[in-house]
Scaffold this motif. Structure first.
Motif, short mmCIF file in Angstrom:
data_model
loop_
_atom_site.label_atom_id
_atom_site.label_comp_id
_atom_site.label_asym_id
_atom_site.label_seq_id
_atom_site.Cartn_x
_atom_site.Cartn_y
_atom_site.Cartn_z
N LEU A 287 60.12 31.94 -2.37
CA LEU A 287 60.85 31.82 -1.18
C LEU A 287 60.38 32.81 -0.28
O LEU A 287 60.40 32.68 1.13
N HIS A 288 60.35 34.02 -0.49
CA HIS A 288 60.11 35.15 0.27
C HIS A 288 58.57 35.74 0.35
O HIS A 288 58.51 36.22 1.32
N ILE B 38 71.48 41.00 -5.59
CA ILE B 38 73.17 41.09 -6.28
C ILE B 38 72.84 41.01 -7.68
O ILE B 38 71.98 40.08 -8.13
N ALA C 257 72.49 33.92 -2.25
CA ALA C 257 72.02 35.20 -2.15
C ALA C 257 70.77 35.51 -2.16
O ALA C 257 70.06 36.29 -1.49
N LYS C 258 70.03 34.65 -2.86
CA LYS C 258 68.53 34.57 -3.01
C LYS C 258 67.80 34.23 -1.49
O LYS C 258 66.86 34.44 -1.35
N ALA D 37 63.07 32.78 -6.28
CA ALA D 37 63.19 33.91 -5.32
C ALA D 37 61.92 34.32 -4.46
O ALA D 37 61.75 34.67 -3.75
N ARG E 105 68.11 38.08 3.01
CA ARG E 105 68.52 38.00 1.67
C ARG E 105 67.46 38.21 0.60
O ARG E 105 66.58 37.73 0.65
N TRP E 106 68.14 38.92 -0.39
CA TRP E 106 67.21 39.35 -1.47
C TRP E 106 65.92 40.06 -1.19
O TRP E 106 65.80 40.58 -2.06
N ARG F 155 69.13 34.41 6.09
CA ARG F 155 68.27 34.07 4.75
C ARG F 155 67.03 34.76 4.53
O ARG F 155 66.66 34.73 3.44
N MET G 146 65.50 39.47 -11.87
CA MET G 146 65.59 38.64 -10.87
C MET G 146 65.82 39.57 -9.50
O MET G 146 65.37 39.52 -8.46
N LEU H 42 76.48 40.77 2.70
CA LEU H 42 75.24 39.77 2.68
C LEU H 42 75.82 38.47 3.25
O LEU H 42 75.18 37.30 3.30
#
Lengths: 322, 320
Positions: free
Chosen positions: B118-119, B93, A227-228, B115, B87-88, B84, B164, B54
């Motif tokens: 990553l983004h 979630i 989900a991340k 997280a 997501r987040w 991807r 998170m 998702l």
């Protein structure tokens, strides 16, 4: 990892070793067969000579005294004299143990890497043909008799293709120019026995890795990781594998100890001068001091492997309390 | 434009027994900052609906039809690679049972930082500062930043999970029974925290639960699901005060009233339907005590009983 945990584990291992030592000692005393007659090797020896030999070896003393002497000498590093080889047990075992360790470690390293890799692939591709192929391979090799596989390898690679030597650890009667030459010769001799042993154990590792990875992959934190937005590869390598490593370490530790003693079939087929074969020879000759020494060394290896596994656990799983 | 619009979503699972229609023709929509509660018995498709948004379905699951529009973009049509990135950052979630939603062999701070890194273009140092700020936000002491999940209590794990989920500032947060398995006090704290942060950041929420009182206190809308379908949907006040589907009515009766007579709550006899071969007609008909002939042969359409309030029952209007 704190030192209290380490000390406790060392203490536990020492106690285990001592219990093994006691059982080991008395096991040989209650076994049928008379060591004196084995030493004499003469059915017509007269009683006075037998008595002389008995007192020379200390067989006339009470058991507990004998045990105390055994312990005292053990602490000094004296494992006794081999009846058969007429040499100190420690010397007889020493070179053989090295041969077995070389073989076992070579095979283990191959099997661990290959087993984990295959298990990972199978788990990630569960239900696909690749998974079925890996599972099939694992089951077949797991069930394969070691000696049979060894013979097939010898027949094909040594006799048919002439690629590898068939016997021993080094080419006999050769003086090596240097260390490099010796290592190359060892590698040539080592290749087939190590591969045979690795093939036999790799199936178990891959199956364990597959099933523990499948367990982990159904956990919620894997869904969280997905989900991340992590890629499939990162989800597997960063989140799933670290959690799936624990069961396989247990199996490797157990197996490593077992291999020291259990490489008998491979050692026999390839005439590898290892401890498994030595044990077999010692048993045939009723060479009790030698057998006792081998048992002790093997037990020590098993305990050491489990100790190492315990320490690794502490590093890999923060949930394990020190 | 609505934030989220789910139109005629169908999610099927391919199993040995056949195709399981876990989510069958579900539609709902969500405005920015709005919260919808999905309620129903276990296995009625609540979680599958959320995971479909998702596309985090297990291997056997697939989206067989419908549209999932987030900010007008159809998620159902996106590739894994494109998803991807969303997501987040767009949807995060919070799972149930804080127990296993965090990786047990990884420090909590690392899992949150992962997280972020990553983004967003961040250095390790910046990510760490952000994690500390998030800990502060969910009221966890910053001294616990380098702990492992097992060193946290259940309530703290759930707070960490919320921290998170907030990390990348998502527009929508999915709570999959976020307070199940927590004691009532902690449950209230967590929901209050979630509500506060949601108002602060204007986040929409899909709250999955089987507790109608939680929905009543935390959501704007409610969708009651039964057998993979929406049985009744509408503003929380209207649905709870004036339930028009027999299932919703029975569900509400299954909760005890502390002010009323002491009596055993009324359970609903029978089991949810098998979703491989669902019963013909209305899926609730075998367990419905008001079922008539038509209920066993014809599937009911959604009927509007009052503005914004719909129920999938042939006799919804009679009941309102």
């Amino acid at each position: 990892m704190n030192s209290e945990y380490l000390l406790r584990k060392i203490f536990h291992s020492a106690i285990t070793l001592f219990i093994v030592l006691i059982i080991n000692y008395f096991l040989f005393r209650i076994m049928p067969g008379d060591p004196v007659s084995m030493i004499m090797r003469n059915p017509n020896a007269n009683p006075s000579m037998l008595a002389q030999v008995k007192s020379l070896y200390g067989f006339d003393k009470p058991q507990l005294v004998q045990f105390a002497v055994y312990l005292r000498e053990l602490v000094k590093g004296n494992f006794g004299m081999s009846f058969f080889y007429r040499q100190p047990v420690i010397d007889v075992i020493g070179s053989r143990l090295f041969a077995t360790l070389v073989l076992a470690f070579a095979a283990e390293i191959v099997a661990i890497f290959l087993g984990i890799l295959l298990g990972k692939i199978a788990a990630v591709r569960r239900g696909e043909p690749v998974d079925a192929a890996i599972l099939g391979f694992s089951l077949v090799t797991y069930a394969m008799p070691t000696f049979w596989l060894g013979i097939v390898f010898i027949a094909f690679f040594c006799v048919h293709l002439g690629l590898f030597p068939t016997v021993g650890m080094y080419t006999s009667g050769v003086t090596f120019a240097g260390f490099a030459d010796k290592a190359v010769d060892l590698a040539k001799h080592l290749f087939l026995p190590a591969v045979t042993l690795a093939v036999v154990i790799v199936g178990g590792y891959s199956m364990i890795m597959r099933s523990s990875l499948l367990d982990v992959l159904s956990e919620d934190y894997i869904t969280t990781a997905r989900a991340k937005g992590l890629s499939r590869r990162d989800v597997i390598n960063r989140h799933a594998v670290p959690n799936a490593r624990l069961p396989i370490i247990t199996i490797i530790a157990i197996n490593l100890g077992f291999m020291i003693a259990g490489a008998l079939q491979v050692e026999t087929v390839f005439s590898w001068p290892g401890i498994g074969r030595l044990m077999y020879e010692a048993l045939k000759a009723r060479d009790y001091p030698l057998l006792q020494g081998i048992f002790l060394i093997v037990s020590f290896c098993v305990i050491l492997a489990n100790f190492a596994a315990d320490i690794m656990y502490g590093y890999l799983d923060p949930r394990i309390r020190y | 434009m609505k934030l989220l619009e789910v139109r005629n979503l169908k999610t099927y699972f391919d199993t040995r027994e056949g195709v399981v229609r876990a989510v069958d023709d579900v539609s709902f929509s969500l405005e920015k900052g709005e919260a919808i509660g999905l309620v129903g018995e276990s296995g009625c498709g609540k979680t599958t609906t959320a995971l479909s948004v998702l596309q985090l379905l297990p291997k056997e699951g697939r989206i067989a039809g419908g549209e999932i529009l987030l900010n007008g973009e159809d998620f159902a049509a996106k590739s894994e690679e494109e998803l991807r990135k969303h997501r987040w950052r767009d949807v995060s979630i919070v799972f149930q049972g804080a127990m296993n939603a965090l990786n047990p062999v990884m420090k909590v701070s690392r899992q949150i930082a992962e997280a972020l890194l990553l983004h967003e273009e961040l250095t390790e140092e910046e990510a760490r500062r952000r994690v500390l700020a998030l800990f502060d936000l969910v009221e966890i002491s910053s001294s616990l930043v380098d702990c492992y999940p097992h060193e946290f209590s259940g309530g703290m794990r759930q707070r960490a999970m919320i921290a998170m989920a907030l990390a990348c500032g998502p527009k929508l947060i999915v709570g999959d029974e976020p307070t199940t398995a927590l004691d009532v006090m902690v449950q209230a704290q967590i929901l209050a925290l979630l509500g506060k942060l949601r108002r602060e950041f204007g986040m929409a929420m899909i709250l999955i639960t089987h507790d109608l009182s939680i929905v009543g206190a935390n959501c704007d809308q409610v969708a009651v699901m039964y057998g993979g379908k929406v049985a009744e949907i509408g503003p929380v006040g209207k649905v709870l005060r004036n339930p028009c589907h027999p299932y919703t009515q029975r569900l509400l009766k299954a909760f005890p009233d502390i002010r009323g007579e002491r009596e055993m709550v009324q359970s609903i006899p029978g089991f949810p339907p098998n979703l491989v071969t669902p019963p013909p007609g209305c899926r609730f008909s075998p367990r419905c005590d008001a079922a008539r002939e038509i209920c066993f042969s014809r599937e009911p359409a959604m009927r509007c009983v009052e503005p914004g309030h719909e129920a999938a029952c042939h006799f919804a209007e009679e009941r309102s």
